[in-house]
Design a protein around this motif. Sequence first.
Motif, PDB file in Angstrom:
ATOM      1  N   PHE A 113       2.600   8.281   0.799  1.00 23.60           N
ATOM      2  CA  PHE A 113       3.743   7.688  -0.101  1.00 23.60           C
ATOM      3  C   PHE A 113       3.087   6.227  -0.477  1.00 23.60           C
ATOM      4  N   ASP A 114       2.373   5.496   0.276  1.00 25.92           N
ATOM      5  CA  ASP A 114       1.964   4.159   0.546  1.00 25.92           C
ATOM      6  C   ASP A 114       0.395   4.118  -0.194  1.00 25.92           C
ATOM      7  N   GLU A 115      -0.392   5.293  -0.338  1.00 26.52           N
ATOM      8  CA  GLU A 115      -1.645   5.330  -0.653  1.00 26.52           C
ATOM      9  C   GLU A 115      -1.924   5.952  -2.090  1.00 26.52           C
ATOM     10  N   GLY A 116      -0.902   6.573  -2.599  1.00 32.13           N
ATOM     11  CA  GLY A 116      -1.052   7.158  -3.987  1.00 32.13           C
ATOM     12  C   GLY A 116      -1.308   6.035  -5.255  1.00 32.13           C
ATOM     13  N   VAL A 117      -1.993   6.798  -5.839  1.00 33.11           N
ATOM     14  CA  VAL A 117      -2.708   6.053  -7.196  1.00 33.11           C
ATOM     15  C   VAL A 117      -2.256   6.930  -8.285  1.00 33.11           C
ATOM     16  N   ASN A 118      -1.845   6.236  -9.450  1.00 38.63           N
ATOM     17  CA  ASN A 118      -1.616   7.138 -10.582  1.00 38.63           C
ATOM     18  C   ASN A 118      -2.767   6.915 -11.331  1.00 38.63           C
ATOM     19  N   VAL A 119      -3.367   7.799 -11.994  1.00 34.19           N
ATOM     20  CA  VAL A 119      -4.893   7.924 -12.678  1.00 34.19           C
ATOM     21  C   VAL A 119      -4.432   8.445 -13.871  1.00 34.19           C
ATOM     22  N   ALA A 163      11.314  -1.135  -8.338  1.00 31.64           N
ATOM     23  CA  ALA A 163      11.766  -1.535  -6.849  1.00 31.64           C
ATOM     24  C   ALA A 163      12.674  -2.655  -7.110  1.00 31.64           C
ATOM     25  N   TYR A 164      13.488  -2.610  -8.226  1.00 29.13           N
ATOM     26  CA  TYR A 164      14.768  -3.868  -8.458  1.00 29.13           C
ATOM     27  C   TYR A 164      15.487  -4.218  -7.017  1.00 29.13           C
ATOM     28  N   ASP A 165      15.621  -3.333  -6.500  1.00 31.46           N
ATOM     29  CA  ASP A 165      16.483  -3.249  -5.028  1.00 31.46           C
ATOM     30  C   ASP A 165      15.861  -4.366  -4.056  1.00 31.46           C
ATOM     31  N   ILE A 166      14.666  -4.440  -3.946  1.00 35.86           N
ATOM     32  CA  ILE A 166      14.005  -5.325  -3.039  1.00 35.86           C
ATOM     33  C   ILE A 166      13.290  -6.397  -3.806  1.00 35.86           C
ATOM     34  N   ALA A 167      13.218  -6.584  -4.986  1.00 33.21           N
ATOM     35  CA  ALA A 167      12.194  -7.691  -5.768  1.00 33.21           C
ATOM     36  C   ALA A 167      12.729  -8.987  -5.424  1.00 33.21           C
ATOM     37  N   GLY A 168      11.769  -9.848  -5.299  1.00 36.75           N
ATOM     38  CA  GLY A 168      12.045 -11.291  -5.079  1.00 36.75           C
ATOM     39  C   GLY A 168      12.199 -11.439  -3.387  1.00 36.75           C
ATOM     40  N   GLN A 169      12.232 -10.501  -2.571  1.00 38.36           N
ATOM     41  CA  GLN A 169      12.650 -10.527  -1.004  1.00 38.36           C
ATOM     42  C   GLN A 169      11.211 -10.660  -0.344  1.00 38.36           C
ATOM     43  N   GLY A 170      10.102 -10.680  -0.964  1.00 36.01           N
ATOM     44  CA  GLY A 170       9.034 -10.737  -0.049  1.00 36.01           C
ATOM     45  C   GLY A 170       8.816  -9.253   0.795  1.00 36.01           C
ATOM     46  N   ARG A 171       9.415  -8.206   0.364  1.00 33.62           N
ATOM     47  CA  ARG A 171       9.653  -7.102   1.418  1.00 33.62           C
ATOM     48  C   ARG A 171       8.404  -6.074   0.949  1.00 33.62           C
ATOM     49  N   ALA A 172       8.124  -5.879  -0.389  1.00 35.35           N
ATOM     50  CA  ALA A 172       7.302  -5.382  -1.207  1.00 35.35           C
ATOM     51  C   ALA A 172       5.938  -4.939  -0.548  1.00 35.35           C
ATOM     52  N   ASN A 173       5.599  -3.552  -0.102  1.00 32.83           N
ATOM     53  CA  ASN A 173       4.342  -3.275   0.361  1.00 32.83           C
ATOM     54  C   ASN A 173       3.420  -3.076  -0.642  1.00 32.83           C
ATOM     55  N   PRO A 174       1.937  -3.810  -0.484  1.00 36.30           N
ATOM     56  CA  PRO A 174       1.175  -3.905  -1.496  1.00 36.30           C
ATOM     57  C   PRO A 174      -0.051  -2.852  -1.447  1.00 36.30           C
ATOM     58  N   SER A 175       0.420  -1.905  -0.529  1.00 34.20           N
ATOM     59  CA  SER A 175      -0.790  -0.949  -0.157  1.00 34.20           C
ATOM     60  C   SER A 175      -1.092   0.142  -1.442  1.00 34.20           C
ATOM     61  N   SER A 176      -0.218   0.477  -2.099  1.00 42.32           N
ATOM     62  CA  SER A 176      -0.537   1.311  -3.306  1.00 42.32           C
ATOM     63  C   SER A 176      -1.143   0.496  -4.284  1.00 42.32           C
ATOM     64  N   LEU A 177      -0.889  -0.839  -4.600  1.00 44.05           N
ATOM     65  CA  LEU A 177      -1.495  -1.336  -5.643  1.00 44.05           C
ATOM     66  C   LEU A 177      -2.948  -1.777  -5.225  1.00 44.05           C
ATOM     67  N   ILE A 178      -3.195  -2.175  -3.951  1.00 48.51           N
ATOM     68  CA  ILE A 178      -4.278  -2.482  -3.553  1.00 48.51           C
ATOM     69  C   ILE A 178      -5.303  -1.204  -3.554  1.00 48.51           C
ATOM     70  N   ALA A 179      -4.821   0.034  -3.205  1.00 49.95           N
ATOM     71  CA  ALA A 179      -5.464   1.244  -3.297  1.00 49.95           C
ATOM     72  C   ALA A 179      -5.837   1.347  -5.122  1.00 49.95           C
ATOM     73  N   VAL A 216      -4.380  13.199 -22.703  1.00 42.94           N
ATOM     74  CA  VAL A 216      -4.721  12.528 -21.564  1.00 42.94           C
ATOM     75  C   VAL A 216      -3.902  13.438 -20.404  1.00 42.94           C
ATOM     76  N   VAL A 217      -4.151  13.565 -19.400  1.00 45.70           N
ATOM     77  CA  VAL A 217      -3.333  13.858 -18.121  1.00 45.70           C
ATOM     78  C   VAL A 217      -3.165  12.898 -17.343  1.00 45.70           C
ATOM     79  N   MET A 218      -2.129  13.023 -16.544  1.00 45.10           N
ATOM     80  CA  MET A 218      -1.843  12.186 -15.393  1.00 45.10           C
ATOM     81  C   MET A 218      -1.985  12.738 -14.134  1.00 45.10           C
ATOM     82  N   MET A 219      -3.053  11.763 -13.237  1.00 46.60           N
ATOM     83  CA  MET A 219      -3.308  12.628 -11.835  1.00 46.60           C
ATOM     84  C   MET A 219      -2.739  11.399 -10.822  1.00 46.60           C
ATOM     85  N   LEU A 220      -2.076  12.023  -9.801  1.00 44.22           N
ATOM     86  CA  LEU A 220      -1.734  11.024  -8.666  1.00 44.22           C
ATOM     87  C   LEU A 220      -2.807  11.486  -7.551  1.00 44.22           C
TER      88      LEU A 220
END
Length: 323
Positions: A272-278, A294-310, A143-147
């Motif tokens: 940064f917010d649109e990259g997807v690991n394939v 992102a342990y430093d912001i976990a549970g605070q409701g601040r996490a940006n879902p853009s990369s997961l949605i992408a 396999v290879v990792m593509m971003l």
Amino acid sequence: MSDAPVILSCGDPSGIGPELAAKAWEALGSTLPFVWIGDPAHLPRGTRLREVASPAEAMSAAGAGLPVLPHPFPAAALPGQPAPENARAVIDVIARGVDLVMRGEGLALTTAPIHKKALKDGAGFAFPGHTEYLAHLAGGAKVVMMLAAPALRVVPATIHIALADVPRAFTPELLREVVRITAEGLRRDFGIENPRLAVAGLNPHAGEGGAMGCEERDWIAAEIESLRAEGYALAGPLPADTMFHPAARARYDAAICAYHDQALIPIKTIAFDEGVNVTLGLPFVRTSPDHGTAYDIAGQGRANPSSLIAALKMAAQMGAARR
């Protein structure tokens, strides 16, 4: 719409994965059905969810709530504080997701971030990361990792190794393998009939004729020429510092880089917010958001879902292309 959902593994429940799953469902609903595998108790309080017994049920449940395929964990999830007791369950969820996709019950697999050290400490996880573990689950697939992002796709030929080890690991055999897997992945999963690949040099200025390193002169250029003779559309070896401005990016479909940061710094700067690991080369489609727990912001409701949605959207598109 496909007849099967995307499978989303929970990742580290002490990180931002659970809140991102809830936010992704709020954004996508039934327009892109996916099913989350994890412990429902780890989702943010108030999450609208629907427990399902199989991925197939997610197709109708997605309009009413986040479809959840329950996978009990032994411990609570404290934001930012990984529980060693949960490490084995995190690993098992990944394996369960792979099994579902391999059996055709899922269209593709999207993985939420894991913390490799937490898994190693808690369960003796023997792999450098998701990519290597997925290759193992697929029977040792190459396999290879593509971003990937709309503006750029990059492939690091060497991944999770020390920079000092790169010159020994980046070999002619590896370069040929990465070129072939990347080209096939772009054809099969992205619909690019004749992929154009740009190969970065290992050294500054691509060695500048041997003044700053000899690998380009001694073997990289010859390997690229040999691969061109096989029909691959290749450019290089190119100086990495001039490969990523807009005009340069327009000349290729993916950039193959010698090492991790040579590839990831440009894509994380540009998207940064649109990259997807394939992961290319697997017998199933796998994507992941291009960020960590992102342990430093976990549970605070601040996490940006853009990369997961992408990542979910790309998984659905790639899965549909394969089917």
